[in-house]
Design a protein around this motif. Structure first.
Motif, PDB file in Angstrom:
ATOM      1  N   ARG A 321      95.878 -82.409 -29.028  1.00 25.89           N
ATOM      2  CA  ARG A 321      97.415 -83.145 -29.899  1.00 25.89           C
ATOM      3  C   ARG A 321      97.929 -83.649 -29.962  1.00 25.89           C
ATOM      4  O   ARG A 321      98.780 -84.444 -31.180  1.00 25.89           O
ATOM      5  CB  ARG A 321      98.244 -81.342 -29.205  1.00 25.89           C
ATOM      6  CG  ARG A 321      97.539 -80.260 -30.278  1.00 25.89           C
ATOM      7  CD  ARG A 321      98.639 -79.477 -29.540  1.00 25.89           C
ATOM      8  NE  ARG A 321      98.335 -78.167 -30.238  1.00 25.89           N
ATOM      9  CZ  ARG A 321      97.169 -77.175 -29.968  1.00 25.89           C
ATOM     10  NH1 ARG A 321      97.138 -77.051 -28.317  1.00 25.89           N
ATOM     11  NH2 ARG A 321      97.037 -76.073 -30.011  1.00 25.89           N
ATOM     12  N   VAL A 322      98.189 -84.549 -28.516  1.00 23.18           N
ATOM     13  CA  VAL A 322      99.488 -85.615 -28.366  1.00 23.18           C
ATOM     14  C   VAL A 322      98.190 -87.274 -28.588  1.00 23.18           C
ATOM     15  O   VAL A 322      98.922 -87.980 -29.511  1.00 23.18           O
ATOM     16  CB  VAL A 322      99.498 -85.724 -26.897  1.00 23.18           C
ATOM     17  CG1 VAL A 322     100.186 -87.905 -26.541  1.00 23.18           C
ATOM     18  CG2 VAL A 322     100.172 -85.000 -26.923  1.00 23.18           C
ATOM     19  N   ALA A 323      97.549 -86.766 -28.591  1.00 24.68           N
ATOM     20  CA  ALA A 323      96.079 -87.612 -28.769  1.00 24.68           C
ATOM     21  C   ALA A 323      96.106 -87.912 -30.771  1.00 24.68           C
ATOM     22  O   ALA A 323      95.196 -88.624 -31.273  1.00 24.68           O
ATOM     23  CB  ALA A 323      94.816 -87.905 -28.377  1.00 24.68           C
ATOM     24  N   ILE A 331      90.184 -76.907 -31.312  1.00 25.74           N
ATOM     25  CA  ILE A 331      91.718 -76.358 -30.202  1.00 25.74           C
ATOM     26  C   ILE A 331      92.358 -76.081 -31.240  1.00 25.74           C
ATOM     27  O   ILE A 331      92.677 -74.346 -30.539  1.00 25.74           O
ATOM     28  CB  ILE A 331      92.744 -77.202 -30.973  1.00 25.74           C
ATOM     29  CG1 ILE A 331      92.013 -78.807 -29.708  1.00 25.74           C
ATOM     30  CG2 ILE A 331      94.206 -77.387 -29.798  1.00 25.74           C
ATOM     31  CD1 ILE A 331      92.991 -80.022 -30.132  1.00 25.74           C
ATOM     32  N   ALA A 332      91.985 -75.897 -32.882  1.00 27.04           N
ATOM     33  CA  ALA A 332      92.990 -73.697 -33.658  1.00 27.04           C
ATOM     34  C   ALA A 332      91.867 -73.202 -33.371  1.00 27.04           C
ATOM     35  O   ALA A 332      92.408 -71.767 -33.005  1.00 27.04           O
ATOM     36  CB  ALA A 332      92.428 -74.970 -34.672  1.00 27.04           C
ATOM     37  N   LEU A 333      90.499 -73.154 -32.542  1.00 24.84           N
ATOM     38  CA  LEU A 333      90.319 -72.200 -33.155  1.00 24.84           C
ATOM     39  C   LEU A 333      89.626 -71.314 -31.452  1.00 24.84           C
ATOM     40  O   LEU A 333      90.010 -70.355 -31.449  1.00 24.84           O
ATOM     41  CB  LEU A 333      87.768 -72.355 -32.993  1.00 24.84           C
ATOM     42  CG  LEU A 333      87.465 -72.034 -34.616  1.00 24.84           C
ATOM     43  CD1 LEU A 333      86.183 -72.776 -34.176  1.00 24.84           C
ATOM     44  CD2 LEU A 333      87.244 -71.117 -34.954  1.00 24.84           C
ATOM     45  N   ASP A 493      84.161 -68.139 -38.614  1.00 25.59           N
ATOM     46  CA  ASP A 493      85.510 -69.424 -38.304  1.00 25.59           C
ATOM     47  C   ASP A 493      86.194 -70.435 -39.001  1.00 25.59           C
ATOM     48  O   ASP A 493      87.275 -70.269 -38.961  1.00 25.59           O
ATOM     49  CB  ASP A 493      84.506 -70.403 -37.245  1.00 25.59           C
ATOM     50  CG  ASP A 493      83.958 -69.626 -36.346  1.00 25.59           C
ATOM     51  OD1 ASP A 493      84.670 -69.108 -35.793  1.00 25.59           O
ATOM     52  OD2 ASP A 493      83.328 -70.467 -35.344  1.00 25.59           O
ATOM     53  N   GLN A 494      85.471 -70.489 -40.657  1.00 26.04           N
ATOM     54  CA  GLN A 494      86.124 -71.477 -41.704  1.00 26.04           C
ATOM     55  C   GLN A 494      87.696 -70.331 -41.867  1.00 26.04           C
ATOM     56  O   GLN A 494      88.366 -71.191 -41.726  1.00 26.04           O
ATOM     57  CB  GLN A 494      85.049 -71.955 -42.871  1.00 26.04           C
ATOM     58  CG  GLN A 494      86.078 -71.967 -43.399  1.00 26.04           C
ATOM     59  CD  GLN A 494      85.010 -72.621 -45.242  1.00 26.04           C
ATOM     60  OE1 GLN A 494      83.712 -72.429 -44.671  1.00 26.04           O
ATOM     61  NE2 GLN A 494      85.346 -73.561 -45.901  1.00 26.04           N
ATOM     62  N   LEU A 499      92.950 -69.296 -41.457  1.00 25.02           N
ATOM     63  CA  LEU A 499      94.430 -68.166 -40.858  1.00 25.02           C
ATOM     64  C   LEU A 499      95.440 -68.401 -39.739  1.00 25.02           C
ATOM     65  O   LEU A 499      96.468 -68.555 -40.596  1.00 25.02           O
ATOM     66  CB  LEU A 499      94.075 -66.713 -40.853  1.00 25.02           C
ATOM     67  CG  LEU A 499      93.947 -65.385 -40.454  1.00 25.02           C
ATOM     68  CD1 LEU A 499      93.239 -64.168 -40.449  1.00 25.02           C
ATOM     69  CD2 LEU A 499      95.136 -65.600 -38.856  1.00 25.02           C
ATOM     70  N   GLN A 500      94.254 -69.284 -39.212  1.00 25.79           N
ATOM     71  CA  GLN A 500      95.338 -69.497 -37.888  1.00 25.79           C
ATOM     72  C   GLN A 500      96.175 -70.623 -39.243  1.00 25.79           C
ATOM     73  O   GLN A 500      98.103 -70.657 -37.994  1.00 25.79           O
ATOM     74  CB  GLN A 500      94.840 -70.217 -37.289  1.00 25.79           C
ATOM     75  CG  GLN A 500      95.863 -71.392 -36.403  1.00 25.79           C
ATOM     76  CD  GLN A 500      96.266 -70.107 -35.298  1.00 25.79           C
ATOM     77  OE1 GLN A 500      95.381 -68.930 -35.307  1.00 25.79           O
ATOM     78  NE2 GLN A 500      96.122 -70.779 -33.804  1.00 25.79           N
TER      79      GLN A 500
END
Length: 623
Positions: A321-323, A331-333, A493-494, A499-500
């Motif tokens: 996230r920082v990078a 990451i979201a998954l 997953d999409q 949703l996320q």
């Protein structure tokens, strides 16, 4: 000239250091029996397998198998490990089968990466299994047969006729090569298929025969499943909300005389043990002999690896996230999956809502055959004229009777059902309400996707359609309406990523009228013109009749209550059930009445959605 002790140790150290690099941990090897995890270091005791009669090459292969399977699995797919634990907790009688699938998945991954150890793994399996296991309980014979068919088909043991019969049914008569290939493909690592999905595929192939043989063993010992019959919901043990199968984990087959190849029992005290504990003793002896492991799936070592893996994932996610790197979807998954694990009990409750419907549809009933027969239980009156003609013609056995047969049951309970969840993401939903709405959507979509998999599994088992199917869609709305997940049975997953991202990003107004219009269009209806779809027909574009349900969740007043009222009426006129859930929003509850409910606090939202789905299945009113 043989390898010296120093050379062997250097070779060992090199191989396990390489395994450690794959695992992201330091691996230390010694000749003891204990395995430990300490501050990112895994201590491997080869003596654990040596003490069980395995020579060096086999002990090393089994140790690599443990690292590759249990430890690596906990690091790269903790969801699979946690779900496997929940299955075993809900269905302890399945532990031998689950342990075998653990070994089969681990071996498949290891042999894909290191094919050179195949011979040692196969030799270790053959050494663990006697050539004749017919004195063992039949459900344990099935586990051994499945394990050897995949890993050492030339070493498969002799089994009881009942076990061979279920194997022939599952894989084809006498075709060991084909059976082994089917099992290998089911659990093999493959792009786009998660470890959990491979566990599910393995269970789909092996669970029903295991349960059938377990019931035979229980019958022989006079033990019955708790509640009288096997819970149909247990067809898929990934439904951890289902009741355990009962005493199956705690019974044994006492009909066989013990011999040197018998599965070890609980010791001298076994004869004084109550019958319910005898299967547990047999399972314990079986696991120690055939599937011995220094890292039980529920042990402290795996818990330590899981905790370490969670920390590594969090650190990697923070760094990415920082990078601002390119791994944001991953990451979201990962975050989504952590939320899924945390809410697994609620997801399983949502999934279980449809279990009674599936059970009713698969439960057979007795019915009279339509075809006349020479033998039977009652006269076939429609065939009497033909029977008289056959008698006069000299037929020795006229077809004049009906047979009673078992046919699938059909019920008045809901059949094919479509659910559309429309969630408000206006500015007032910021913070806790948005989190609760995202949780409610996650629980509903994951739970109903699981229920659809249960239906498909039941249809494969029954060999026919149950005329039952579940599809879901998700809409997020503020000033406009956005389709987050299209209407389908699967959850990709999409869709999870959408949703996320979307539900937890509040902005804009509260245009529930736009959400209702979009929901109608998913069903092929213009909410302003119900004549475009005959009222009450419920027929989708594919010609399948479906019950259609729209659920709207909001915490505020509509931007255009007149348009919302008009579209609610249009959808209901077209036979679509429209429900509203208001979060401290009396106006919404009134607008969607009589099929509306209110919650005082956002934290109650997931339970409210659960209750509404339950009522939709049971046929109860929501008021």
């Amino acid at each position: 000239m043989g390898e010296s002790s120093a050379e062997r140790r250097a070779s060992l150290r090199s191989r396990f250091e390489a395994a450690g690099r794959v695992l992201g941990a330091r691996v230390i090897v010694d000749d003891g029996e204990e395995w430990r995890v300490d501050d990112g270091t895994i201590e491997v005791g080869l003596g654990y397998f040596a003490a069980r009669g395995h020579p060096d090459a086999e002990a090393e292969a089994l140790a690599l198998l443990e690292l590759w399977g249990v430890v690596r699995e906990a690091r790269i797919d903790p969801i699979r490990v946690r779900r496997r634990r929940s299955i075993a907790a809900a269905h302890p009688e399945l532990e031998p089968l689950l342990a075998a699938l653990d070994r089969m998945q681990a071996a498949s991954g290891l042999l894909t990466a290191l094919p050179a150890v195949h011979g040692s793994v196969a030799a270790a399996v053959r050494r663990s299994v006697p050539p004749d296991v017919r004195s063992w309980p039949r459900h344990l014979q099935w586990v051994v047969l499945v394990l050897t068919l995949q890993l050492a088909p030339d070493g498969r043991p002799r089994v009881a006729p009942e076990v061979q019969a279920v194997a022939d049914t599952a894989f084809g008569p006498g075709d060991a090569a084909r059976a082994g290939e089917v099992l290998r493909v089911a659990v093999a690592p493959r792009s786009g298929r998660s470890s959990l999905q491979r566990l599910e595929r393995g269970l789909a192939l092996t669970l029903e025969p295991y349960r059938r043989l377990l019931e035979l063993d229980q019958h022989d010992t006079g033990l019955a499943v708790a509640g009288g019959e096997t819970d149909p919901a247990a067809d898929d043990p990934l439904d951890t909300s289902a009741a355990p199968l009962g005493t199956g984990a705690d019974a044994t087959d006492e009909s066989e005389e013990p011999d040197e190849d018998a599965v070890p029992d609980a010791g001298d005290s076994a004869s004084s043990t109550v019958p319910e504990n005898l299967f547990a003793a047999a399972h314990s002896g079986f696991l120690d002999r055939v599937l011995a492991t220094p890292i039980p799936a529920h042990g402290a070592l795996v818990s330590a690896v899981l905790a370490d893996a969670t920390q590594l994932e969090a650190e990697a996610g923070d760094a990415d996230r920082v990078a601002g790197g390119t791994g944001r979807d991953a990451i979201a998954l990962a975050e989504y999956r952590r939320r899924t694990v945390d809410r697994s009990e609620a997801i399983d409750r949502m999934r279980a809502v449809w279990q009674d419907v599936i059970a009713e549809r698969t439960a057979p009933r007795r019915a009279a055959s339509r075809n006349p027969d020479a033998d039977g239980e009652e006269l076939h009156t429609e065939a009497l004229a033909r029977a008289v003609a056959e008698v006069r013609a000299g037929a020795p056995r006229p077809a004049a009777f009906r047979r009673r047969s078992r046919v699938p049951r059909r019920t008045e309970r809901p059949g094919n059902t479509d659910y559309v969840l429309a969630v408000d993401r206006s500015g007032s939903m910021w913070g806790r309400p948005a989190e609760a709405a995202a949780d409610a959507a996650l629980i509903m979509l994951e739970g109903l996707a699981g229920a659809q998999r249960d239906i498909e599994h039941a249809e494969r088992t029954a060999g026919e359609s149950l005329e039952l199917g579940i599809r879901t869609a998700l809409i997020a709305f503020d000033a406009i309406a956005l389709l987050v997940k299209p209407l389908a049975g699967a959850l990709t997953d999409q869709a999870r990523l959408a949703l996320q991202a979307e539900i937890r990003s509040p902005a804009g107004g509260t245009n529930d009228a736009a959400a209702l219009l979009l929901a109608g269009r998913l069903f092929g209806i213009d909410a302003g013109s119900p004549e475009t779809h005959p009222p009450g027909s419920g027929e989708a574009g594919d010609g399948i009749a479906r019950r259609r349900i729209v659920i709207v969740v909001s915490d505020g007043d509509s931007n255009d209550p007149g348009a919302a009222d008009e579209r609610i009426r249009a959808l209901r006129a077209a036979g679509i059930e429209v429900f509203g859930i208001g979060i401290a929003a009396d106006e919404l509850v009134r607008r969607y009445a009589p099929t509306s409910i209110g919650v005082a606090d956002a934290g109650e939202l997931p339970a409210a959605v659960q209750s509404l789905i339950e009522r939709s299945v049971s046929g109860l009113r929501v008021d």
